[in-house]
Design a protein around this motif. Structure first.
Motif, short mmCIF file in Angstrom:
data_model
loop_
_atom_site.label_atom_id
_atom_site.label_comp_id
_atom_site.label_asym_id
_atom_site.label_seq_id
_atom_site.Cartn_x
_atom_site.Cartn_y
_atom_site.Cartn_z
N ASN A 189 1.11 0.72 8.25
CA ASN A 189 0.67 0.18 6.96
C ASN A 189 -0.49 1.03 6.44
OD1 ASN A 189 -0.82 -1.44 5.00
ND2 ASN A 189 0.48 -3.15 5.63
N ASP A 190 -0.22 1.83 5.41
CA ASP A 190 -1.23 2.77 4.90
C ASP A 190 -2.48 2.07 4.38
OD1 ASP A 190 0.48 4.77 5.55
OD2 ASP A 190 1.07 5.28 3.50
N LYS A 191 -2.30 0.93 3.76
CA LYS A 191 -3.45 0.20 3.21
C LYS A 191 -4.38 -0.27 4.32
CE LYS A 191 -4.61 -3.61 0.09
NZ LYS A 191 -4.06 -4.73 -0.77
N GLU A 192 -3.80 -0.82 5.40
CA GLU A 192 -4.61 -1.28 6.52
C GLU A 192 -5.25 -0.11 7.25
OE1 GLU A 192 -2.63 -3.94 9.14
OE2 GLU A 192 -1.97 -5.31 7.55
N ALA A 226 -10.20 6.94 1.70
CA ALA A 226 -9.43 6.68 0.48
C ALA A 226 -7.94 6.61 0.82
CB ALA A 226 -9.68 7.78 -0.54
N PRO A 227 -7.20 5.74 0.18
CA PRO A 227 -5.76 5.58 0.48
C PRO A 227 -4.97 6.88 0.37
CG PRO A 227 -6.52 3.77 -0.90
CD PRO A 227 -7.65 4.75 -0.84
N GLU A 228 -5.34 7.75 -0.57
CA GLU A 228 -4.59 8.99 -0.75
C GLU A 228 -4.78 9.97 0.41
OE1 GLU A 228 -8.33 9.24 -3.38
OE2 GLU A 228 -6.76 7.76 -2.90
N LYS A 229 -5.75 9.70 1.28
CA LYS A 229 -6.00 10.60 2.42
C LYS A 229 -5.30 10.14 3.69
CE LYS A 229 -10.52 12.27 0.82
NZ LYS A 229 -11.95 12.45 1.16
N VAL A 230 -4.63 8.99 3.63
CA VAL A 230 -4.04 8.41 4.83
C VAL A 230 -2.97 9.31 5.44
CG1 VAL A 230 -2.50 6.56 5.60
CG2 VAL A 230 -4.55 6.00 4.31
#
Length: 453
Positions: A226-229, A237-241
């Protein structure tokens, strides 16, 4: 204006509307004058154009619109006045452009007529009602959840399944060393609830560890991808996941656990806002709460079963299928000549059930009253307020919230439908022979979803 109905053998009828000039002429003149008063017409001041000019410019369109409205209104009024139970909506027998130089016209509409049927609800009809037994396992599980919810957070020496751990999270190189440079990630305020780690193997790495221990874990696996978690866990930042996957080191600085509450007065008041004279009294109340939580499931299954039983008993009726198929094609999005047979077959049981329920409601005067609707809306508002933490909201606030909800036309319509549905099945339950049965939760699931056996 003259309106007649000729019933056909296939369950349809032909409504014929004969309209003469004196039936529409005054309305045409009135609408033309309204245009003259309200519209800006090039070459004329507003309100200063003659009726003859208005007729030359707008007469044909206005006459056509008025005739169409008058004819359809007359057909619908005829249906209502003569209490004709229709299926779908009226359909023009022939769609063609009318000759506007004529004065008198004849229009015909096809209508589907519901078959006559008498639905008798009595004790000769048996419908089972499945009550779900509240097991000791359910009581123990609910008790454990309440004790955890109202327990106290304390420092712990080691990590268990319910521990909340704090510490520093650092990204590792492939050789297990701490990464530095531009790709390094370090969260000095890392927090992790062990029970929320999605991957059991990753969760197991933390069990039994103590303050000061360093745990190597796969951060992405722990959040089950889960990228958000993952972004929240690593504080990035989410874009760096997508570029942050791999192993991390969790340096544990603090371990907190929730100690379940004891069965005492403080716990009882926190959980139920009251005290109990004994532990048995508390468990009895807990059992009632669980039974109330399960009751809607029993009611839903009863409703579904009742519908099935009554459709099987009274659904052997002949519907005007050809008319209904034409109506579906003309009125329903996604239905065409190519798929109408399949769609009609799928919808036919629902049409029959609607006829049956309408007969039950009419025969037993089942309809939602204003008091029923207001009560339901207030109950809904009270539940919503409770979710916001306002458990003890006063009646004035509840009524205010309910009033705001009811201002929404879609919501209001849904409330009325739900209240009407509830009253209908209450009526059915009161009139038929209800076979009360008590079953386990597993048995109930098997009955409700036999295909999942």
């Amino acid at each position: 204006m003259n309106v007649t109905l000729e019933k056909q053998d296939d369950g349809t009828g032909i409504i014929t509307v004969n309209i003469e000039e004196n039936d529409y002429a005054a309305k045409v003149t009135e609408n033309l004058k309204t245009i003259g008063r309200t519209h800006t017409i090039p070459g004329f001041r507003k309100g200063h154009i003659s009726i003859d000019q208005l007729r030359r410019r707008f007469g044909r369109n206005v006459k056509s619109d008025v005739i169409n409205h008058e004819v359809i209104d007359a057909a619908i009024k005829y249906i209502q006045d003569n209490k004709i139970n229709c299926l779908g909506e009226i359909l023009p027998v022939e769609v063609k452009e009318i000759n506007l130089t004529d004065k008198d016209y004849t229009f015909q509409y096809e209508v589907g007529i519901a078959p006559d049927m008498d639905v008798v609800l009595d004790k000769n009809i048996t419908i089972p009602f499945y009550n779900i037994e509240v097991s000791q396992e359910m009581i123990d599980e609910q008790d454990e959840q309440l004790r955890q919810r109202f327990g106290k957070q304390e420092q712990a020496e080691s990590v268990d399944e319910n521990a909340f751990i704090k510490g520093t999270i650092m990204r590792l190189n492939e050789d297990g060393t701490v990464m530095d440079g531009e790709n390094a990630i370090q969260n000095n305020n890392g927090m992790l609830l062990v029970s929320h780690i999605a991957n059991k193997d990753e969760a197991a790495k933390f069990i039994g560890r103590k303050t000061g221990d360093k745990v190597v874990f796969d951060a992405a696996a722990s959040t089950n991808g889960n990228d958000k978690e993952l972004a929240s866990l690593l504080n990035i930042a989410p874009e760096k996941v997508s570029d942050a996957r791999g192993n991390y080191e969790f340096n544990i600085s603090d371990i907190l656990v929730v100690r379940p509450a004891e069965h005492d007065e403080d716990f009882y008041k926190a959980a139920f806002n009251r005290n109990f004279d004994s532990e048995n009294e508390y468990y009895d109340e807990l059992k009632k709460v669980i039974a109330a939580q399960l009751a809607p499931n029993s009611q839903i299954l009863f409703d579904m079963t009742a519908e099935k039983v009554l459709v099987e008993k009274y659904g052997n009726i002949s519907l005007p299928a050809n008319f209904l198929k034409k109506w579906l094609v003309s009125r329903q999005d996604g239905i065409s000549e190519e798929n109408v047979e399949e769609e009609y077959t799928r919808m036919e049981p629902a049409i029959k059930w609607q006829l049956i329920r309408d007969r039950i409601a009419e025969k037993n005067d089942v309809k939602p009253t204003k008091e029923d609707i207001d009560s339901y809306a207030e109950s809904y508002a009270r539940r919503q307020l409770a979710q916001y933490g306002m458990i003890d909201a006063d009646d004035e606030m509840v009524k205010s919230f309910a009033g705001r909800f009811m201002e929404d036309k879609n919501f209001s319509r849904q409330i009325v439908e739900q209240v009407a549905n509830r009253k209908l099945f209450m009526c059915i339950r009161a009139l038929v022979n209800v076979d009360d049965r008590t079953v386990s939760l597993e048995e109930f699931k098997s009955i409700a979803s036999p295909e999942e056996k």
